[in-house]
Design an enzyme around this catalytic site. Structure first.
Site, PDB file in Angstrom:
ATOM      1  N   HIS B 110      13.014  41.486  -5.889  1.00  0.00           N
ATOM      2  CA  HIS B 110      11.940  40.479  -5.872  1.00  0.00           C
ATOM      3  C   HIS B 110      12.482  39.091  -5.540  1.00  0.00           C
ATOM      4  CE1 HIS B 110      13.066  38.283  -9.527  1.00  0.00           C
ATOM      5  NE2 HIS B 110      13.381  39.452 -10.032  1.00  0.00           N
ATOM      6  N   ARG B 159       7.070  40.466 -11.886  1.00  0.00           N
ATOM      7  CA  ARG B 159       7.590  39.935 -10.639  1.00  0.00           C
ATOM      8  C   ARG B 159       7.998  41.046  -9.670  1.00  0.00           C
ATOM      9  NH1 ARG B 159      11.186  38.747 -14.971  1.00  0.00           N
ATOM     10  NH2 ARG B 159      13.399  39.143 -14.615  1.00  0.00           N
ATOM     11  N   GLU B 213      15.381  44.203 -15.085  1.00  0.00           N
ATOM     12  CA  GLU B 213      16.573  43.377 -14.963  1.00  0.00           C
ATOM     13  C   GLU B 213      17.473  43.618 -16.178  1.00  0.00           C
ATOM     14  OE1 GLU B 213      18.952  42.261 -13.733  1.00  0.00           O
ATOM     15  OE2 GLU B 213      18.373  40.494 -12.586  1.00  0.00           O
ATOM     16  N   HIS B 283      15.207  44.562  -9.547  1.00  0.00           N
ATOM     17  CA  HIS B 283      15.899  43.311  -9.806  1.00  0.00           C
ATOM     18  C   HIS B 283      17.355  43.387  -9.357  1.00  0.00           C
ATOM     19  CE1 HIS B 283      12.467  42.311 -12.500  1.00  0.00           C
ATOM     20  NE2 HIS B 283      12.436  43.626 -12.596  1.00  0.00           N
TER      21      HIS B 283
END
Lengths: 342, 355
Positions: B110, B159, B213, B283
């Protein structure tokens, strides 16, 4: 003979001795210096208009509202300053998401989690521009991505510095993993809460079908009845009444208390869940709510004041000139945002 | 019966055929011609006086028994054969791709989030994209708009999910991403689709925390100054750059890799093996963990691996191996991009659907 027009002033007016009137807007001090002036005024904290006229020399002024406030806002004014008195009015913004990929294909969507089209993305950004100057302290969305994206895309346009953060409470790990370890940062956060109770009306066995399939499977009149009645659900689905029941209950239990505590709230949701809430806000009948059509991507503004919801229409787009009935509180908020840039 | 990987071109009298990578089977009929099947489409080549006995092993495109084989070569382009022989009932969504033994794997990291902009340690705090991050996602989508996608995996963070959904607004295929809900019985029931046709036109999207992440523990939400004050600059540098030292209450890169790669092997690789084309939106740390597995990197190599944001990475999964194919070019960039033949055909079908 100073003329001051007292409209809606958010704040308290304190009268000092006889030499000046010191009045506070939130924590900002404004000095008006009329000469030889004796006024005793009491404002209740909650009401804007209450003045005891006994001891009040009515004063009028023709200067515009902003000119009084402009030159004297204290230089230490800081928007994030916390110990402010609770505002007695807060903003409530409702946004219905824009076009989804199944809208484009004309399929009954309901609670199937279908994302936005390019057009829906643009609608969300446009909605964001319209509300970029209205305070937002908390955001509620449904559990569906098209409403969540609408909220997050709209907030990319917001002028305030605070950052929306989606809350995770689905499990102990999710909660622990999403923890923020800085007080400063937490203060600069706008919690975003996703709730299935704000989902679109669940359409049961119609979900995923196009108009032809539904007509074939169930008959045109039955389908029309499900879509347009208040209390007749499609097979395995919800009636509008059922949708309203869980959406309004959620609003009363979780959202209204936030408004009452002085927080400004944005809700990003769906046609049926939003008109259910509007039914509650505007006290509509079931007949009225059936014929209520909400535009997509056009935010609706309500002011919550003294337990009342005052409908304020839709904020005009930034390029449109127009008179928009902002309250003084909102106008001042906008001014602070302007000042933060300079 | 022979399985070939390659493509056929126009045979002429002394037919020359270059066999590259065809998806399909080549059947030899006595003397009247070569009947070629590509997916469920029939192609008939009619060379004259041609005697060919060809044997290909199923697995290797280059192994053939040469004894009875007359090498034939042709120079006509690939598309001319397919153009007029693809059966009219061929649809872009036709499952001819299923029989292939290669699948596309797209990885997208992202773009800019609101805390990137503010320089705060983000980790698993669920922070959305900035305007710029939104644009990066759309740009990424343009680059992969011609690559097939049958399933999408994202992390549990908005995200990455937004990046995937924004990218897919640019996709040329008609299928619609649908986010799966299995968090409880009601969520599952409420999201049910009641039309078979519509189901077939859906791309399931699965959100998994294992693709999140790396969790940064007590650094989450702090800026560089605060972390330096609270923990000391060297310690922070160590946590960020080491392989196996976690910050307080957080994950090391090793721990992140452990859960991300396990998820990939258990849930994603089987899809690729069954022929599904997959996109993963995630991520920096979860993706490089996966790349560590795909490219067989050492822990030293993975530490220095920096992934661009918003630039999709393409792998071809074939016969159990991951072949790195770089990044698809942006639509306006001229360039040679090493698509496989199959991807080129897929793109062609998309083009045809519009005409």
């Amino acid at each position: 003979m100073a003329n001051a027009m007292l409209h809606q002033i958010v704040g308290t007016l304190q009268l000092l001795g006889n030499s000046r009137t010191n009045y506070e807007i939130r924590n900002n001090s404004v000095n008006l210096i009329p000469k030889g002036f004796k006024v005793e005024v009491e404002f209740s904290k909650r009401g804007i208009y209450s003045s005891r006229e006994g001891k009040l020399g009515v004063i009028r002024a023709s200067a515009s509202e902003t000119s009084v406030v402009d030159p004297v806002l204290a230089p230490s004014n800081n928007v994030t300053h916390e110990p402010r008195t609770k505002p007695n009015e807060t903003a409530l913004i409702l946004i219905r998401h824009g076009e989804s990929l199944w809208n484009e294909k004309n399929l009954f969507t309901g609670c199937v989690d279908v994302p936005l089209t390019k057009k829906g993305v643009e609608e969300a950004i446009e909605a964001g521009r319209r509300i970029s100057n209205i305070p937002v302290d908390m955001i509620f969305t449904s559990a569906l991505i098209r409403a969540q994206m609408t909220a997050m895309l709209a907030m990319t346009q917001h002028r305030r510095k605070k950052v929306p953060i989606i809350m995770h409470n689905e499990s102990e790990q999710a909660k622990a993993w999403s923890q923020i370890y800085s007080e400063e940062t937490i203060k600069q956060s706008i919690p975003v809460i996703a709730a299935w109770q704000l989902n679109e009306r669940m359409y049961g066995e119609l979900q995923g079908l196009n108009k032809q399939e539904t007509a074939d499977r169930f008959g045109k009149e039955k389908v029309h009845e499900w879509r347009r009645s208040y209390d007749i659900p499609p097979p395995d689905g919800e009636s509008l009444e059922m949708c309203a029941q869980r959406a309004v209950a959620y609003f009363k239990d979780n959202i209204e208390p936030q408004l009452q505590s002085g927080k400004s709230v944005m809700i990003a949701a769906h046609g049926n869940s939003l008109r259910s809430i509007i039914m509650y806000l505007d006290q509509l009948t079931s007949q009225e709510v059936i014929s209520l059509e909400l535009s997509t991507g056009i935010p609706m503004l309500y002011i919550f004041k003294e337990d009342n919801f005052i409908r304020r229409g839709s904020p005009v787009a930034p390029t449109e000139t127009g008179v928009y009935a902002y309250t003084r509180g909102l106008a001042q908020y906008r001014q602070k945002l302007d000042e933060m840039l300079h």
